[in-house]
Every structure is written in C-alpha cells, then in structure tokens.
Write a protein that holds these residues in place. Structure first.
Motif, PDB file in Angstrom:
ATOM      1  N   UNK A  17       0.826  -1.208   0.000  1.00 24.89           N
ATOM      2  CA  UNK A  17       0.000   0.000   0.000  1.00 24.89           C
ATOM      3  C   UNK A  17       0.858   1.255   0.000  1.00 24.89           C
ATOM      4  N   UNK A  18       0.319   2.331  -0.564  1.00 31.34           N
ATOM      5  CA  UNK A  18       0.987   3.635  -0.559  1.00 31.34           C
ATOM      6  C   UNK A  18       0.068   4.659   0.067  1.00 31.34           C
ATOM      7  N   UNK A  19       0.635   5.595   0.820  1.00 33.97           N
ATOM      8  CA  UNK A  19      -0.126   6.636   1.523  1.00 33.97           C
ATOM      9  C   UNK A  19       0.738   7.190   2.644  1.00 33.97           C
ATOM     10  N   UNK A 179       5.864  16.650   2.677  1.00 33.31           N
ATOM     11  CA  UNK A 179       4.955  16.033   1.693  1.00 33.31           C
ATOM     12  C   UNK A 179       4.226  14.829   2.276  1.00 33.31           C
ATOM     13  N   UNK A 180       4.869  14.088   3.187  1.00 32.72           N
ATOM     14  CA  UNK A 180       4.202  12.965   3.833  1.00 32.72           C
ATOM     15  C   UNK A 180       3.255  13.465   4.921  1.00 32.72           C
ATOM     16  N   UNK A 181       3.667  14.479   5.659  1.00 34.93           N
ATOM     17  CA  UNK A 181       2.820  15.047   6.709  1.00 34.93           C
ATOM     18  C   UNK A 181       1.516  15.605   6.143  1.00 34.93           C
ATOM     19  N   UNK A 182       1.519  16.003   4.870  1.00 35.97           N
ATOM     20  CA  UNK A 182       0.319  16.565   4.235  1.00 35.97           C
ATOM     21  C   UNK A 182      -0.725  15.493   3.914  1.00 35.97           C
ATOM     22  N   UNK A 183      -0.324  14.220   3.967  1.00 34.81           N
ATOM     23  CA  UNK A 183      -1.232  13.115   3.679  1.00 34.81           C
ATOM     24  C   UNK A 183      -1.832  12.625   4.997  1.00 34.81           C
ATOM     25  N   UNK A 184      -3.161  12.423   5.056  1.00 30.72           N
ATOM     26  CA  UNK A 184      -3.762  11.918   6.301  1.00 30.72           C
ATOM     27  C   UNK A 184      -3.142  10.577   6.701  1.00 30.72           C
ATOM     28  N   UNK A 185      -2.882  10.422   8.001  1.00 29.01           N
ATOM     29  CA  UNK A 185      -2.201   9.232   8.505  1.00 29.01           C
ATOM     30  C   UNK A 185      -3.204   8.108   8.788  1.00 29.01           C
ATOM     31  N   UNK A 186      -2.784   6.895   8.468  1.00 27.51           N
ATOM     32  CA  UNK A 186      -3.550   5.683   8.744  1.00 27.51           C
ATOM     33  C   UNK A 186      -2.683   4.794   9.612  1.00 27.51           C
TER      34      UNK A 186
END
Length: 195
Positions: A17-19, A179-186
């Motif tokens: 998975x990517x995210x 850029x990773x912090x801008x993506x909602x965390x799962x």
C-alpha cells in the motif's frame, strides 16, 4: 524466490500500500506491507514459508525444536513455517501489553526456538517476544521474517534471515517530511496505541 518474486506476491493481492502510515513501531512511512492480506491465501502463505525455510542454513534447520511467533502479525507465517520445517508452531501474545505464553502452550527448558515474524522494522516486538521465550527456558537460535524493513540496521542478538529486505524509508514523528505530513495518517497495524 527472488526479491522481485516476493514483491510480485504482495502486489498480486494489493498488499503493498501507498499513503501515510503509522507503523506498529511508531515510525511513519509512505509504504505499508499488509502481510495479513498476502498470507490470506494458504497456497501463497505456504510458498512464502517454504522460501523462508530455504533461506535458513541447513545445519540450523536441523537444530530447531519449535517455532514461536508474536501474535498477531507473526501468527500465520509462523504456523506455515512450522509446517515447512515439520515442527510445532506456537505463539506468544500480549493480553495486557506484555508477551505471555497462554492457551496451554509450553516451551520445554532448553528448547531450540526459531522466532518467526511477518515484518521487522525496529525489532522491538521480536526482542520482547524473545525475552518471553527466554524467561520460559527456550533458547532462541535465530529469527526469520517475511520482510526486513530496517534497512539492514536491526540487531536482534541472534542470526536474522529475512525473505526480502525492503528499504522504504521510515521516519520518527519529528522527522516526517512535509509532503508525507500533508497526507492523512492511517494506522493499519494490529497493535493498540500506547497511552
């Protein structure tokens, strides 16, 4: 089984998975390997375990008395590794936060134990599970895992035989790139948040 063949197994069942993921180690990553998904097919799980067993030196395979895995993540691959080696496979679990041996399982004093995990990132779960096994009189002879995510840095204190090593970067909470912090965390892992 080559690294590409192992990754093809993960991709074939959408288990890579990517995210933005918070791993059970507490670190963050843009990639997550859903081992439960890759292991849900018994034939695939058996193929992966056989490949893992073949990574172990022949003389080591002959010394193993018992396969032990930490629940939940290592449970399926540990069972399949027991089948591949012709050995009993049991698991330790954390009903109260610390690994325990339950369900009538026993480890004979001096038993030569192979620890089996799904994914190793920092090695914390592995070391905690090993402490439990040693407290019960078992001797850890090695650890095998489907995936080493440590970038080769993990030190488990015993020989370590991963099926594949993946070097997807992981980050401590304070190091997460913008850029990773801008993506909602799962948080897809099975371990509950520590309070």
């Amino acid at each position: 089984m080559t690294d590409d063949e192992v990754l093809a197994e993960f991709r074939s069942c959408h288990a890579l998975l990517e995210g933005h993921f918070k791993l059970s180690s507490g670190r963050h990553s843009a990639h997550y390997l859903q081992c439960a998904r890759v292991l849900m097919n018994p034939e695939r799980a058996s193929r992966l375990a056989l490949a893992m067993a073949h990574k172990l030196p022949r003389d080591l395979r002959g010394k193993i008395d018992l396969v032990v895995s930490p629940a939940m993540g290592g449970l399926i691959i540990g069972h399949e590794m027991g089948r591949a080696l012709g050995k009993d496979a049991i698991f330790v679990e954390r009903p109260t936060g610390t690994f325990e041996l339950r369900r009538g399982f026993e480890i004979q004093p001096g038993a030569q134990v192979l620890m089996v995990e799904d994914v190793v990132t920092t090695g914390l779960s592995s070391r905690e599970a090993m402490d439990c096994v040693r407290a019960l009189g078992g001797e850890i002879v090695a650890e095998a895992a489907l995936v080493d995510r440590s970038a080769g840095t993990v030190d488990l204190g015993v020989p370590f035989y991963p099926l594949v090593a993946l070097n997807f970067p992981t980050y401590a909470e304070a190091e997460i790139p913008a850029e990773l912090a801008a993506v909602p965390v799962t948080k897809p892992g099975s371990r509950a948040e520590k309070k």
